[in-house]
Write an enzyme that holds these catalytic residues in place. Structure first.
Site, short mmCIF file in Angstrom:
data_model
loop_
_atom_site.label_atom_id
_atom_site.label_comp_id
_atom_site.label_asym_id
_atom_site.label_seq_id
_atom_site.Cartn_x
_atom_site.Cartn_y
_atom_site.Cartn_z
N PRO A 1 -34.47 -0.96 -19.03
CA PRO A 1 -35.69 -1.75 -19.16
C PRO A 1 -36.92 -1.12 -18.51
O PRO A 1 -36.84 -0.60 -17.39
CB PRO A 1 -35.33 -3.06 -18.44
N ASN A 2 -37.99 -1.19 -19.24
CA ASN A 2 -39.34 -0.80 -18.80
C ASN A 2 -39.57 0.71 -18.73
O ASN A 2 -40.68 1.15 -18.45
CB ASN A 2 -39.69 -1.44 -17.43
N ARG B 1 -47.01 2.57 -16.80
CA ARG B 1 -46.50 1.64 -15.81
C ARG B 1 -46.60 2.25 -14.40
O ARG B 1 -46.04 3.32 -14.16
CB ARG B 1 -45.04 1.42 -16.17
N TYR C 1 -44.32 6.05 -10.59
CA TYR C 1 -43.45 6.74 -11.56
C TYR C 1 -44.09 7.98 -12.18
O TYR C 1 -43.44 8.67 -12.97
CB TYR C 1 -43.05 5.74 -12.67
N ASN D 1 -30.70 6.19 -16.41
CA ASN D 1 -31.64 5.47 -15.54
C ASN D 1 -31.56 3.99 -15.94
O ASN D 1 -32.13 3.60 -16.95
CB ASN D 1 -33.07 5.99 -15.67
N ALA E 1 -34.15 -1.59 -13.43
CA ALA E 1 -33.80 -2.69 -12.53
C ALA E 1 -32.36 -3.18 -12.71
O ALA E 1 -31.80 -3.81 -11.81
CB ALA E 1 -34.77 -3.85 -12.75
N GLU F 1 -26.49 8.68 -12.23
CA GLU F 1 -27.59 7.70 -12.17
C GLU F 1 -28.86 8.39 -11.68
O GLU F 1 -28.82 9.14 -10.70
CB GLU F 1 -27.19 6.57 -11.22
N HIS G 1 -32.96 7.73 -10.62
CA HIS G 1 -34.15 6.91 -10.39
C HIS G 1 -35.30 7.86 -10.12
O HIS G 1 -35.19 8.76 -9.27
CB HIS G 1 -33.96 5.97 -9.19
N ILE G 2 -36.37 7.66 -10.84
CA ILE G 2 -37.55 8.51 -10.68
C ILE G 2 -38.11 8.35 -9.27
O ILE G 2 -38.46 9.34 -8.59
CB ILE G 2 -38.60 8.14 -11.74
N SER G 3 -38.21 7.12 -8.83
CA SER G 3 -38.72 6.84 -7.49
C SER G 3 -37.57 6.90 -6.48
O SER G 3 -36.40 6.82 -6.86
CB SER G 3 -39.37 5.46 -7.46
N ARG H 1 -38.34 1.93 -0.94
CA ARG H 1 -39.03 0.80 -1.56
C ARG H 1 -38.43 -0.53 -1.08
O ARG H 1 -37.76 -0.57 -0.05
CB ARG H 1 -38.97 0.98 -3.08
N ARG I 1 -34.04 -3.03 -3.91
CA ARG I 1 -33.74 -1.83 -4.69
C ARG I 1 -32.72 -0.92 -3.98
O ARG I 1 -32.31 0.10 -4.51
CB ARG I 1 -35.01 -1.01 -4.96
C1 DQA Z 1 -36.29 2.94 -11.35
C2 DQA Z 1 -36.19 2.18 -10.02
C3 DQA Z 1 -35.85 0.73 -10.26
O1 DQA Z 1 -35.78 0.03 -9.02
C4 DQA Z 1 -36.90 0.06 -11.13
O2 DQA Z 1 -36.55 -1.27 -11.40
C5 DQA Z 1 -37.17 0.82 -12.38
C6 DQA Z 1 -37.26 2.28 -12.32
C7 DQA Z 1 -36.75 4.40 -11.14
O3 DQA Z 1 -36.61 5.19 -12.08
O4 DQA Z 1 -37.28 4.74 -10.08
O5 DQA Z 1 -37.38 0.25 -13.44
O6 DQA Z 1 -35.01 2.99 -11.95
#
Ligand code: DQA
Length: 148
Positions: A12-13, A20, A25, A77, A80, A101, A103-105, A110, A114
């Site tokens: 998602p997203n 975003r 990101y 990825n 959330a 797995e 995560h960009i961030s 954070r 998370r």
């Molecule tokens: C994320 C980190 C998640 O906590 C967040 O909900 C995302 C992006 C990342 O790529 O850093 O949607 O997965």
């Protein structure tokens, strides 16, 4: 030899990358990320397949479809869903594929919600906080592992 193929799965997203929260990101879009991964895949002499969805069930269906099709591993990825989804965790655990797995961030810098990932515990490993380069690093790991 038949070329190995890896799935790049975004939850998602992540279709909103570039728009975003760029301070978190970065400015690369998902299609920029996919172009970079095509370059890494060429270099590694592997194939890549891409899928993004904002819907949990579609992600589960894709993991199973890729596993049935004989894919060699997945860069995931979960967005959330990492922090919320037992269903995604169970699917990753049951798919029989190595999954990394991404995560960009850096999720550990954070909000506390998370810091826990349901999916991480059933993945081969996690890359977090290295920006969009994390996808390529994960693909390199999976390709190397598939060769050895
Ligand atoms: C994320 C980190 C998640 O906590 C967040 O909900 C995302 C992006 C990342 O790529 O850093 O949607 O997965």
């Amino acid at each position: 030899m038949i070329q190995k193929t890896f799935g790049i799965l975004n939850g998602p997203n992540l279709d909103r990358l570039g728009v975003r929260e760029p301070s978190v990101y970065g400015s690369a879009t998902l299609s920029d990320v996919e172009d970079a991964l095509r370059g890494t895949a060429r270099e590694l002499d592997v194939g890549v397949a891409f899928f993004q969805s904002n819907h949990e069930g579609e992600l589960l269906d894709k993991i199973v479809a890729w596993a049935d099709a004989g894919i060699s591993g997945i860069v995931l990825n979960p967005g959330a869903l990492a922090h919320t989804s037992v269903a995604l965790r169970d699917c990753v655990a049951g798919c029989g594929l190595p999954v990394v797995e991404v995560h960009i961030s850096n999720v550990y810098r954070r909000e506390e919600f998370r810091h826990h990932s349901f999916t991480a515990a059933v993945c081969a490993g996690v890359v977090s906080g290295l920006g969009t380069e994390g996808y390529s690093l994960a693909l390199r790991f999976l390709a190397g592992r598939a060769r050895s």
